[in-house]
Write a protein that holds these residues in place. Structure first.
Motif, PDB file in Angstrom:
ATOM      1  N   GLU A   1       0.827  -1.206   0.000  1.00  0.00           N
ATOM      2  CA  GLU A   1       0.000   0.000   0.000  1.00  0.00           C
ATOM      3  C   GLU A   1       0.864   1.260   0.000  1.00  0.00           C
ATOM      4  N   HIS A   2       2.051   1.161   0.571  1.00  0.00           N
ATOM      5  CA  HIS A   2       2.982   2.293   0.623  1.00  0.00           C
ATOM      6  C   HIS A   2       3.823   2.421  -0.649  1.00  0.00           C
ATOM      7  N   GLY A   3       3.594   1.536  -1.616  1.00  0.00           N
ATOM      8  CA  GLY A   3       4.320   1.627  -2.880  1.00  0.00           C
ATOM      9  C   GLY A   3       5.520   0.724  -2.994  1.00  0.00           C
ATOM     10  N   ALA A   4       5.607  -0.295  -2.114  1.00  0.00           N
ATOM     11  CA  ALA A   4       6.738  -1.224  -2.178  1.00  0.00           C
ATOM     12  C   ALA A   4       6.468  -2.346  -3.169  1.00  0.00           C
ATOM     13  N   VAL A   5       7.544  -2.938  -3.659  1.00  0.00           N
ATOM     14  CA  VAL A   5       7.481  -4.166  -4.459  1.00  0.00           C
ATOM     15  C   VAL A   5       8.024  -5.293  -3.595  1.00  0.00           C
TER      16      VAL A   5
ATOM     17  N   PHE B   1       9.553  -4.502 -13.769  1.00  0.00           N
ATOM     18  CA  PHE B   1       8.530  -4.447 -12.726  1.00  0.00           C
ATOM     19  C   PHE B   1       8.925  -3.446 -11.642  1.00  0.00           C
ATOM     20  N   LEU B   2      10.197  -3.459 -11.260  1.00  0.00           N
ATOM     21  CA  LEU B   2      10.678  -2.513 -10.253  1.00  0.00           C
ATOM     22  C   LEU B   2      10.567  -1.080 -10.755  1.00  0.00           C
ATOM     23  N   ALA B   3      10.942  -0.857 -12.013  1.00  0.00           N
ATOM     24  CA  ALA B   3      10.873   0.490 -12.573  1.00  0.00           C
ATOM     25  C   ALA B   3       9.437   1.006 -12.631  1.00  0.00           C
ATOM     26  N   LYS B   4       8.498   0.134 -12.938  1.00  0.00           N
ATOM     27  CA  LYS B   4       7.100   0.536 -13.085  1.00  0.00           C
ATOM     28  C   LYS B   4       6.399   0.737 -11.744  1.00  0.00           C
ATOM     29  N   TYR B   5       6.706  -0.109 -10.762  1.00  0.00           N
ATOM     30  CA  TYR B   5       5.838  -0.177  -9.598  1.00  0.00           C
ATOM     31  C   TYR B   5       6.455   0.214  -8.255  1.00  0.00           C
ATOM     32  N   VAL B   6       7.765   0.420  -8.168  1.00  0.00           N
ATOM     33  CA  VAL B   6       8.311   0.992  -6.942  1.00  0.00           C
ATOM     34  C   VAL B   6       7.831   2.441  -6.870  1.00  0.00           C
ATOM     35  N   GLN B   7       6.956   2.721  -5.922  1.00  0.00           N
ATOM     36  CA  GLN B   7       6.324   4.032  -5.808  1.00  0.00           C
ATOM     37  C   GLN B   7       5.637   4.426  -7.126  1.00  0.00           C
ATOM     38  N   GLY B   8       5.086   3.419  -7.796  1.00  0.00           N
ATOM     39  CA  GLY B   8       4.449   3.648  -9.089  1.00  0.00           C
ATOM     40  C   GLY B   8       3.042   4.220  -8.971  1.00  0.00           C
ATOM     41  N   PRO B   9       2.375   4.411 -10.111  1.00  0.00           N
ATOM     42  CA  PRO B   9       1.047   5.033 -10.119  1.00  0.00           C
ATOM     43  C   PRO B   9      -0.029   4.201  -9.444  1.00  0.00           C
ATOM     44  N   GLN B  10       0.243   2.926  -9.233  1.00  0.00           N
ATOM     45  CA  GLN B  10      -0.734   2.053  -8.562  1.00  0.00           C
ATOM     46  C   GLN B  10      -0.741   2.247  -7.046  1.00  0.00           C
TER      47      GLN B  10
ATOM     48  N   PRO C   1      -1.453   3.322  -3.479  1.00  0.00           N
ATOM     49  CA  PRO C   1      -2.517   4.056  -2.797  1.00  0.00           C
ATOM     50  C   PRO C   1      -1.995   5.187  -1.899  1.00  0.00           C
ATOM     51  N   GLU C   2      -0.831   4.967  -1.272  1.00  0.00           N
ATOM     52  CA  GLU C   2      -0.277   5.952  -0.347  1.00  0.00           C
ATOM     53  C   GLU C   2       1.173   6.271  -0.716  1.00  0.00           C
TER      54      GLU C   2
ATOM     55  N   GLY D   1       4.751   7.787  -0.982  1.00  0.00           N
ATOM     56  CA  GLY D   1       5.564   8.545  -0.040  1.00  0.00           C
ATOM     57  C   GLY D   1       5.429   8.107   1.399  1.00  0.00           C
ATOM     58  N   ALA D   2       4.490   7.194   1.694  1.00  0.00           N
ATOM     59  CA  ALA D   2       4.357   6.695   3.065  1.00  0.00           C
ATOM     60  C   ALA D   2       5.607   5.905   3.446  1.00  0.00           C
ATOM     61  N   ALA D   3       5.865   5.810   4.723  1.00  0.00           N
ATOM     62  CA  ALA D   3       7.129   5.250   5.220  1.00  0.00           C
ATOM     63  C   ALA D   3       7.303   3.772   4.888  1.00  0.00           C
ATOM     64  N   CYS D   4       8.562   3.389   4.692  1.00  0.00           N
ATOM     65  CA  CYS D   4       8.921   1.982   4.553  1.00  0.00           C
ATOM     66  C   CYS D   4       9.872   1.580   5.677  1.00  0.00           C
ATOM     67  N   THR D   5      10.048   2.462   6.637  1.00  0.00           N
ATOM     68  CA  THR D   5      10.828   2.167   7.833  1.00  0.00           C
ATOM     69  C   THR D   5       9.932   2.428   9.050  1.00  0.00           C
ATOM     70  N   GLY D   6      10.383   1.989  10.209  1.00  0.00           N
ATOM     71  CA  GLY D   6       9.611   2.239  11.428  1.00  0.00           C
ATOM     72  C   GLY D   6       8.445   1.284  11.608  1.00  0.00           C
ATOM     73  N   GLY D   7       8.399   0.230  10.776  1.00  0.00           N
ATOM     74  CA  GLY D   7       7.323  -0.738  10.903  1.00  0.00           C
ATOM     75  C   GLY D   7       7.796  -2.001  11.597  1.00  0.00           C
ATOM     76  N   MET D   8       7.357  -3.152  11.094  1.00  0.00           N
ATOM     77  CA  MET D   8       7.748  -4.437  11.681  1.00  0.00           C
ATOM     78  C   MET D   8       9.039  -4.926  11.038  1.00  0.00           C
ATOM     79  N   ALA D   9       9.958  -5.375  11.840  1.00  0.00           N
ATOM     80  CA  ALA D   9      11.220  -5.933  11.343  1.00  0.00           C
ATOM     81  C   ALA D   9      11.176  -7.438  11.459  1.00  0.00           C
ATOM     82  N   ALA D  10      12.255  -8.082  11.102  1.00  0.00           N
ATOM     83  CA  ALA D  10      12.328  -9.544  11.173  1.00  0.00           C
ATOM     84  C   ALA D  10      12.137 -10.010  12.601  1.00  0.00           C
ATOM     85  N   GLN D  11      11.439 -11.092  12.762  1.00  0.00           N
ATOM     86  CA  GLN D  11      11.175 -11.619  14.101  1.00  0.00           C
ATOM     87  C   GLN D  11      12.164 -12.728  14.460  1.00  0.00           C
TER      88      GLN D  11
END
Length: 215
Positions: A127-131, A191-200, A202-203, A205-215
Motif C-alpha cells: 500500500e505504501h508503494g513497495a514491491v 517491474f521494479l521500474a514501473k511499480y516501486v512508488q508507481g502510479p498504482q 494508494p499511499e 511517499g508513506a514510510a517503509c521504515t519504522g514498521g515491523m522488522a524480522a522476528q
C-alpha cells in the motif's frame, strides 16, 4: 671613459635580463592559459559525458515503464478492500497484492527476510508503494542471492520466502503480480521500474521504515 663603458655594459646586461624575464613571464602565462583551457575542456567533456549517460539511463527507465510487463496479472483492488484490521485475512491470491491488512507495515527499505513474514503486514507495505519479491524452494540459490543484492540496493522493496506460491520467483505490487524465470529475467528490472512508488500506489511517499522488522 672606462667608467662610461662599464656603466653602458651594465645597463645592457640589465636590459637583457629584463627582456629574458619578460619572455619567461610570457611563456609561463601562455603555459598557464593552455593548461587551464585543456583542464576546462576536459571537465566540460567529462561533464557532457556524465549528463549524456544520465539522460540515457532516464530514457531507458522511461522505456521500461511504458512497456507492459509480459504475463503480468492485475486485480481490481477496489474489490479487495484497504481496511486496517488486527485479525487474520484470507487473500484470494498468493502472495497477496492488496486487501485489508494489519495497521503495521513490514519494513521495506531494501529489507531481505530469510524466513516467512506475515501477509497482513506485507500487504501494508505494498500500500505504501513497495514491491515484494518472493520465492519458494524451487528457486535456484544463485537467483535468490542475486535478487537479495538487488533488493538491498533498492528502497521501497522487500524480499522473503513464500511456500506454496505458484511460481518459483514472483514480484508483487499493489494490484499487480508477475512470475519470472530467474534473477536475470528482464521483467525484474521492468517491474521494479514501473511499480516501486508507481502510479498504482494508494499511499505514495508513506514510510517503509519504522514498521515491523524480522522476528
Amino acid at each position: 671613459m672606462g667608467s662610461k663603458t662599464s656603466n653602458t655594459s651594465r645597463q645592457a646586461r640589465i636590459a637583457e635580463m629584463r627582456r629574458a624575464e619578460q619572455a619567461r613571464d610570457r611563456r609561463n602565462k601562455i603555459i598557464a592559459i593552455t593548461v587551464s583551457v585543456l583542464v576546462l575542456g576536459g571537465l566540460g567533456g567529462f561533464g557532457a559525458y556524465v549528463l549524456n549517460k544520465k539522460a540515457d539511463q532516464v530514457q531507458a527507465k522511461e522505456d521500461l515503464v511504458k512497456k507492459p510487463v509480459s504475463a503480468e496479472q492485475s486485480w481490481d483492488v477496489k474489490k479487495l478492500g484497504r481496511n486496517h484490521v488486527t485479525k487474520a485475512v484470507s487473500y484470494p491470491m498468493k502472495p497477496p497484492v492488496g486487501g485489508d491488512h494489519n495497521p503495521v507495515w513490514m519494513n521495506c527499505n531494501g529489507d531481505v527476510y530469510t524466513t516467512a513474514i506475515p501477509d497482513v503486514n506485507a500487504v501494508h507495505s505494498l500500500e505504501h508503494g513497495a514491491v515484494w519479491i518472493t520465492y519458494n524452494t524451487k528457486a535456484a540459490k544463485g537467483d535468490v542471492e542475486k535478487l537479495a543484492k538487488k533488493v538491498k540496493k533498492t528502497p521501497y522493496t522487500l524480499m522473503s520466502p513464500v511456500d506454496g506460491q505458484a511460481g518459483a520467483i514472483m514480484l508483487s505490487a499493489w494490484g499487480k503480480q508477475v512470475s519470472v524465470d530467474g534473477a536475470d529475467d528482464a521483467r525484474v528490472d521492468q517491474f521494479l521500474a514501473k511499480y516501486v512508488q508507481g502510479p498504482q500506489t494508494p499511499e505514495p511517499g508513506a514510510a517503509c521504515t519504522g514498521g515491523m522488522a524480522a522476528q
